[in-house]
Scaffold this motif. Structure first.
Motif, mmCIF file in Angstrom:
data_model
loop_
_atom_site.group_PDB
_atom_site.id
_atom_site.type_symbol
_atom_site.label_atom_id
_atom_site.label_comp_id
_atom_site.label_asym_id
_atom_site.label_seq_id
_atom_site.Cartn_x
_atom_site.Cartn_y
_atom_site.Cartn_z
ATOM 1 N N MET A 130 -0.390 -0.216 1.347
ATOM 2 C CA MET A 130 -1.285 -1.335 1.353
ATOM 3 C C MET A 130 -2.566 -0.712 1.117
ATOM 4 S SD MET A 130 -0.933 -4.628 1.661
ATOM 5 C CE MET A 130 -2.289 -5.737 1.054
ATOM 6 N N PHE A 131 -2.979 0.506 1.586
ATOM 7 C CA PHE A 131 -4.076 1.094 1.129
ATOM 8 C C PHE A 131 -4.317 1.334 -0.156
ATOM 9 C CE2 PHE A 131 -7.007 4.768 0.828
ATOM 10 C CZ PHE A 131 -8.182 4.381 1.389
ATOM 11 N N THR A 132 -3.353 1.758 -0.925
ATOM 12 C CA THR A 132 -3.378 2.129 -2.360
ATOM 13 C C THR A 132 -3.836 0.861 -3.042
ATOM 14 O OG1 THR A 132 -1.357 3.216 -1.856
ATOM 15 C CG2 THR A 132 -1.858 2.875 -4.264
ATOM 16 N N LEU A 133 -3.372 -0.212 -2.605
ATOM 17 C CA LEU A 133 -3.425 -1.629 -3.504
ATOM 18 C C LEU A 133 -5.109 -1.910 -3.359
ATOM 19 C CD1 LEU A 133 -1.736 -3.223 -4.869
ATOM 20 C CD2 LEU A 133 -0.980 -4.550 -2.938
#
Ligand code: ADP
Ligand code: MG
Lengths: 404, 232
Positions: free
Chosen positions: A1-4
């Motif tokens: 999620m962080f990547t996104l």
């Protein structure tokens, strides 16, 4: 999620870089908005400080009795026609009431002063008694204040303000030096600590104090006279008491109106608050106006951006971008523009506040106001970005892909 | 037979309202596609080819009928689920390439992996591999306007491949290309099929259609011919 999330941030940032000049233009409103609010805050902080400093010599426990109200909407002619104050009122007041701790009498006029080739025009000259030190809050920087003996004998000695010292003696030590006041030679015995100006209204720095006895002998026993009354206890009650005594001294009947004025530092404060309100109001008005204009500009640019990038939105959707992600991309873009603008405004405001600090008066930009203004900018970003972002998010991918 | 079907469409209809008229872009399509099939869709302009591709590609929802993709009921999905299935299971190749002009080839190919939430290192590695696979390993930092049409379409194919999708959908992929580039693109698609990919191709050129092992002809929103007898 962080990547996104991170990638969405990056994509939004790229969006801005791709349209630098346009983004810069729309940032202007936000920059001005932030600049206005923070500089206004700096200005007020500086005013507060200089007000404190320059008003501090007017003690809170002192009443100033004279012919004129300091700030009032009373008829000036009515006040002018009042009987003059008398030199013995101070003694009478002190004798008549326990509330009165001490009094000093002040006479004043404008004079020209000179020393050698240096001269100063329109300096405020005050004649007063040694009790002045009890009823006013000034500090003697060098030398000493006048004495009772000098007052009684009419000695030609003077205590001068910092600006007068600078103007006449530059960097030399003025103590013991001679100067001419309206052509009469005086000896300098003291220098008052520098106080600073408040809006050019009032400054102890451009004054000269001489013994009252000297003043009445050289100039006049009549003219502008003010009695400073240091009181004990509650200011309201003290004022009423002093008012009663003054009415008796003047021999007024119950139905007569006061023919004198009792002033307090408060009067300045009330006046100052009005000024502050005006400055603050102007600042807030400019801020709100430019933020609204800026916000509309950013909304507009975002709508244009969404339209121009319809195909891009279609592609992103076709390869798997969800509505929330598209929404986030454009909303973040609007927020970034505003954040950058806010930070730019803050940077300029910081520079501006340093200049004000150096060249106008000592002041600092309130940190909370800086933080608040940046939050405000971000808020504008959210508000103006919402509609265009929703439009982008709701685009039909097939139609978006077909868009020319 | 149904067990090894990758895609099965049953009674698919798509109706558009244009003013007061109803346009039946698809008027009842039944179609089953198995893994590693290589299909050409042909038919005159307006026969519903693109509409069918869009529905198979989960870009559009049918007005009626059922659509099952790898055991999932697509016609019941909401917008986010459709986006997810497009991202993971489907690779699109468009006639007009549809690359993002400001991004390099590598960044373009990387995009679907961003939405798949793949970590950066993996992403760049996979994107490079996909570009190498289409013969553009030495062009990864080029932007679309620095590439020829054929090269752009290869970048688009790499982008379709990079998520390792269940099916690649190509709507007239050679339509905007000169014949030489068209041949190159078809070679790449053939190669992908040989490696086990499932491919559906829309075209109106018989030469192009011949590459496929099964040719479906549409007319007025219906399947007129489903010619799967050709085997190599
Ligand atoms: N968004 C739309 N609104 C109205 N009619 C449409 C829309 N999309 C397609 N159609 C109609 O549906 C039919 C099939 O279109 P399409 O699938 O694009 O055909 P093809 O790709 O075979 O040329 C055409 O008659 C077209 O006009
Ligand atoms: Mg078509």
């Amino acid at each position: 999620m962080f990547t996104l999330i991170w990638e969405t941030v990056r994509i939004s940032f790229q969006g801005i870089l791709e349209n630098k000049s346009r983004a810069l233009l729309t940032m202007l409103g936000i920059v001005i908005g932030v600049l206005a609010v923070t500089l206004m805050g700096t200005l007020i902080s500086g005013l507060d400080r200089s007000f404190e400093r320059s008003m501090s010599f007017l003690g809170k426990d002192v009443l100033f009795i004279g012919k004129y109200e300091w700030f009032s909407n009373q008829d000036w002619w009515e006040m002018r026609n009042r009987p003059d104050m008398q030199l013995d009122y101070g003694e009478k007041l002190k004798a008549a009431s326990d509330v009165v701790l001490n009094t000093s009498t002040v006479m004043a006029r404008r004079v020209d002063v000179a020393r050698g080739d240096n001269s100063l025009l329109g300096v405020q000259l005050r004649g007063t008694t040694p009790e002045y030190m009890q009823t006013s809050f000034i500090n003697i920087d060098q030398g000493r204040f006048i004495t009772g003996g000098e007052d009684r004998s009419g000695s030609r000695v003077a205590v001068i303000g910092a600006d007068v010292a600078q103007g006449l003696f530059q960097n030399r030590n003025p103590l013991g030096e001679r100067m001419k006041i309206s052509g009469v030679t005086f000896r300098v015995i003291g220098v008052v600590e520098k106080q600073g100006k408040f809006l050019g209204l009032f400054s102890m720095d451009n004054q000269i104090i001489i013994p009252l006895g000297t003043y009445t002998r050289i100039f006049s026993r009549r003219g502008y006279i003010q009695i400073n009354v240091k009181f004990a206890g509650d200011p309201g009650e003290a004022k009423e008491e002093v008012r009663g005594v003054m009415r008796r001294i003047r021999g007024l009947r119950p139905q007569d109106k006061d023919n004198f004025a009792i002033n307090q530092q408060e009067a300045f404060e009330t006046q100052y608050k009005a000024i502050k309100l005006a400055i603050g109001g102007t600042g807030v008005f400019i801020t709100v106006l430019s933020l609204v204009v800026g916000g509309i500009g950013i909304m507009n640019i975002m709508f244009v951006s969404v339209k121009e990038r319809t195909r891009e939105i279609g592609v992103r959707k076709a390869i798997g971008a969800t509505r929330p992600l598209i929404l986030g991309q454009f909303l973040l873009e609007a927020i970034f523009i505003c954040l950058l603008a806010g930070l730019a405004g803050l940077g300029l405001a910081y520079g501006g506040s340093r200049l004000i600090d150096q060249y106008v008066f000592p002041s600092t930009m309130p940190v909370w106001l800086g933080v608040l203004s940046v939050f405000l900018a971000v808020f504008v970003g959210v508000i103006s970005g919402i509609a265009p972002s929703f439009k982008a998010a709701r685009l039909d991918p097939i139609e978006a892909l077909r868009y020319e | 037979m149904k067990s090894d079907a990758l895609i099965s469409l049953l009674g698919i209809e798509k109706t558009y309202e244009v003013g007061t008229e109803l346009v039946h872009a698809l008027a009842g399509v039944d179609l089953t596609i198995r893994e590693n099939e290589y299909i050409s869709v042909m038919g005159p302009s307006g026969s519903g080819k693109s509409t069918l591709m869009n529905i198979i590609g989960c870009l559009d929802s049918p007005s009626a009928g059922t659509y099952e993709f790898g055991g999932e009921m697509v016609h019941e999905m909401d917008d986010n689920q459709l986006a997810s299935i497009r991202n993971r299971k489907i690779g699109f190749v468009f006639q007009t390439f549809n690359l993002l002009p400001k991004l390099t080839a590598l960044r373009n190919v990387e995009l679907p992996l961003i939405y798949a939430n793949v970590p950066r290192e993996d992403r760049l590695e996979k994107a490079k591999q996909a570009l190498t696979k289409v013969g553009l390993g030495d062009r990864i930092t080029h932007k679309p306007n620095e590439l020829s049409g054929g090269q752009r379409q290869r970048v688009a194919i790499a982008r379709a491949l990079v998520t390792d999708p269940s099916i690649i959908l190509a709507d007239e992929p050679t339509g905007n290309l000169d014949s030489k580039s068209g041949v190159e693109i078809m070679k790449i698609l053939d190669g992908l099929h040989d490696q086990g990919n499932t491919i559906i191709l829309v075209t109106h050129e018989a030469d192009v259609a011949k590459h496929a092992r099964r040719i479906i002809r549409l007319l007025d929103g219906r399947i007129e011919h489903d010619d799967r007898k050709r085997t190599v």
